[in-house]
Design a protein around this motif. Structure first.
Motif, short mmCIF file in Angstrom:
data_model
loop_
_atom_site.label_atom_id
_atom_site.label_comp_id
_atom_site.label_asym_id
_atom_site.label_seq_id
_atom_site.Cartn_x
_atom_site.Cartn_y
_atom_site.Cartn_z
N ASN A 142 0.44 -1.24 -0.65
CA ASN A 142 0.21 0.42 -0.10
C ASN A 142 0.77 1.29 0.17
N SER A 143 0.16 2.40 0.14
CA SER A 143 1.08 3.57 -0.03
C SER A 143 1.61 3.97 1.20
N ALA A 144 1.21 3.56 2.60
CA ALA A 144 2.82 3.69 2.96
C ALA A 144 3.53 2.46 3.66
N GLY A 145 3.59 1.77 2.34
CA GLY A 145 4.81 1.11 2.57
C GLY A 145 4.70 0.03 3.39
N LEU A 146 3.00 -0.71 3.53
CA LEU A 146 2.47 -2.08 4.57
C LEU A 146 2.66 -2.73 3.45
N VAL A 147 3.55 -4.20 3.47
CA VAL A 147 3.27 -5.30 2.69
C VAL A 147 2.20 -6.39 2.70
N GLY A 148 0.83 -6.55 2.16
CA GLY A 148 -0.03 -7.27 2.29
C GLY A 148 0.08 -8.74 1.48
N LEU A 149 0.92 -9.78 2.45
CA LEU A 149 0.25 -10.72 1.78
C LEU A 149 -1.22 -11.61 1.96
N VAL A 150 -1.96 -12.87 1.18
CA VAL A 150 -3.44 -13.58 1.45
C VAL A 150 -2.18 -14.89 0.91
N TYR A 151 -2.40 -15.98 1.83
CA TYR A 151 -3.12 -16.82 1.47
C TYR A 151 -3.77 -17.94 2.10
N THR A 182 -7.95 -22.56 5.64
CA THR A 182 -7.38 -21.89 6.62
C THR A 182 -7.58 -20.47 5.23
N THR A 183 -7.66 -19.28 5.51
CA THR A 183 -7.26 -18.01 4.15
C THR A 183 -7.03 -17.18 5.44
N VAL A 184 -6.26 -16.78 5.32
CA VAL A 184 -4.82 -16.21 5.56
C VAL A 184 -4.69 -14.38 5.73
N LEU A 185 -4.58 -13.82 5.95
CA LEU A 185 -4.17 -11.76 5.78
C LEU A 185 -3.15 -11.35 6.51
N GLU A 186 -1.52 -11.37 5.63
CA GLU A 186 -0.80 -10.96 6.91
C GLU A 186 -0.17 -9.41 6.39
N VAL A 187 0.08 -8.36 7.24
CA VAL A 187 0.64 -7.41 7.52
C VAL A 187 1.08 -6.88 7.83
N THR A 188 2.22 -6.31 6.90
CA THR A 188 3.84 -6.35 7.73
C THR A 188 4.29 -4.89 7.59
N ALA A 189 5.45 -4.30 8.54
CA ALA A 189 5.47 -3.11 8.54
C ALA A 189 7.02 -3.33 8.45
N ASP A 190 7.52 -4.40 8.56
CA ASP A 190 8.79 -4.72 8.60
C ASP A 190 9.49 -5.33 7.75
N ARG A 218 -6.66 -12.57 -5.22
CA ARG A 218 -6.37 -12.07 -5.22
C ARG A 218 -6.53 -10.82 -4.81
N LEU A 219 -5.12 -9.88 -3.98
CA LEU A 219 -5.32 -8.69 -3.20
C LEU A 219 -5.00 -7.60 -4.08
N LEU A 220 -5.42 -6.62 -3.60
CA LEU A 220 -4.89 -5.05 -4.77
C LEU A 220 -4.72 -4.29 -3.31
#
Length: 360
Positions: free
Chosen positions: A240-249, A258-266, A298-300
């Protein structure tokens, strides 16, 4: 495959058909407004596995590019560009995934099949994960050839080599094969992320392992940034525009998907924010053909928000949705029963698409 256009999202008129082409697989669309030479242009890219242009087979990894998709008359410049410069075994893998930066840097990732025993219904395949790049929004004389491999100097950096997959093997009623995703940081065109799945241990292995890597130098060199995830599939990345990385799997364990969304800043240096979007038995409903959950999700990222879609068991049970859910179909969450249009007659459980939104 048809490429279509509407003048606006609110238009009720039938969409204009720009391209019609047969023998295509897995079209994957990305679009953005790119500033080039002081002018803004809508750039649209469609990755696809192209069996239509026989002279290029087995080099099937392809991107269709439009330099001015908003108003140009059909076909709006769309034309297939082959991005595989080596010689794969029979074909490239089904997924061709794309990531576009607003400065016109565009990445295209694919799986170059190195060996393929052609087994039926399961084929033993080894493949390289390849990333290509174009620094001029894909409209130059030699598109997607700006990133050269550090070893053989061919267009396309090999991120990983000689990876194995038992193509069309199954796990939790779902077929396995082409799992691939790529994303670029909207604030830094040099910073790009990739994830894919393969079977560790080769033909003798039993898992389907998810790997995540990052490049800080425009795809030239890569390093692992997250621990591998066992028995996973359908990864999708976004930044995203704040530099956070999202991963869904989606992960298969204890006979459950299990469907998981992870969000990391580092870059996963510390534990990410983790959201379990959905969890349900993997044997309900019984599969009728393949795919079961689908070959990809899909993740956007739009601004600071993440949006996504996945498919899963639609039993109306709140325990299956730890972050909550709203159904747009008739369902009784007390009796955990789906209902027909009359709101009374029970209907069996099936697989539905689910939309999710993670706000800033």
């Amino acid at each position: 495959m048809q490429i279509l256009r509407a003048p606006s999202i609110d238009s009720t008129a039938p969409m204009e058909i720009l391209v019609t082409r047969d023998q295509e697989d897995q079209p994957w669309v990305i679009a953005d407004t790119v500033t080039a030479s002081g002018a803004d242009r809508d750039r649209v890219f469609i990755g696809n596995n192209d069996f239509h242009h026989k002279p290029r087979t087995p080099q099937t990894a392809t991107v269709d590019v439009s330099a001015d998709a908003r108003t140009a008359p059909a076909p709006a410049g769309f034309a297939p560009v082959g991005i595989e410069q080596r010689t794969p075994s029979g074909q490239d893998g089904p997924p061709v995934r794309l990531a576009l930066h607003p400065d016109g840097t565009v990445y295209a990732a694919f799986e170059s099949w190195r060996t393929n025993d052609g087994g039926q219904p399961i084929s033993n395949v080894t493949f390289d994960v390849v990333v290509t790049r174009d620094d001029s929004a894909g409209v130059g004389a030699t598109p997607f050839q700006d990133l050269k491999d550090a070893t053989d100097s061919s267009p396309g950096q090999r991120v990983a080599t000689d990876r194995f997959v038992a193509f069309n093997d199954t796990m939790g009623q779902e077929r396995l094969g082409g799992d691939l995703t790529i994303a670029v940081d909207p604030n830094d065109a040099n910073s790009v992320w990739i994830a894919w799945c393969d079977r560790v241990g080769g033909q003798g292995g039993t898992d389907n392992t998810l790997h995540v890597q990052h490049s800080a130098d425009r795809g030239q060199s890569w390093k692992q940034v997250r621990d591998d995830v066992a028995d996973a599939k359908n990864p999708s990345l976004a930044v995203n525009s704040a530099g956070l990385v999202g991963l869904v799997y989606q992960q298969f364990a204890n006979n459950q998907w299990t469907t998981v969304l992870e969000v990391t800043a580092d870059s996963w240096q510390t534990s990410p924010e983790t959201n379990v979007l959905h969890q349900a038995p993997a044997n309900v409903p019984v599969a009728i053909g393949l795919p079961y959950l689908g070959d990809y999700l899909r993740l956007l990222a739009v601004g600071t928000d993440f949006f996504g879609v996945f498919a899963g068991n639609n039993t109306p049970d709140n325990a299956n949705f730890p972050v909550g859910v709203t159904y747009q179909r008739n369902a009784d969450f007390t009796t955990q029963q789906l209902l027909n249009l009359d709101g009374v007659t029970a209907v069996p459980v099936s697989i539905d698409p689910f939309f999710f939104h993670r706000a800033a």
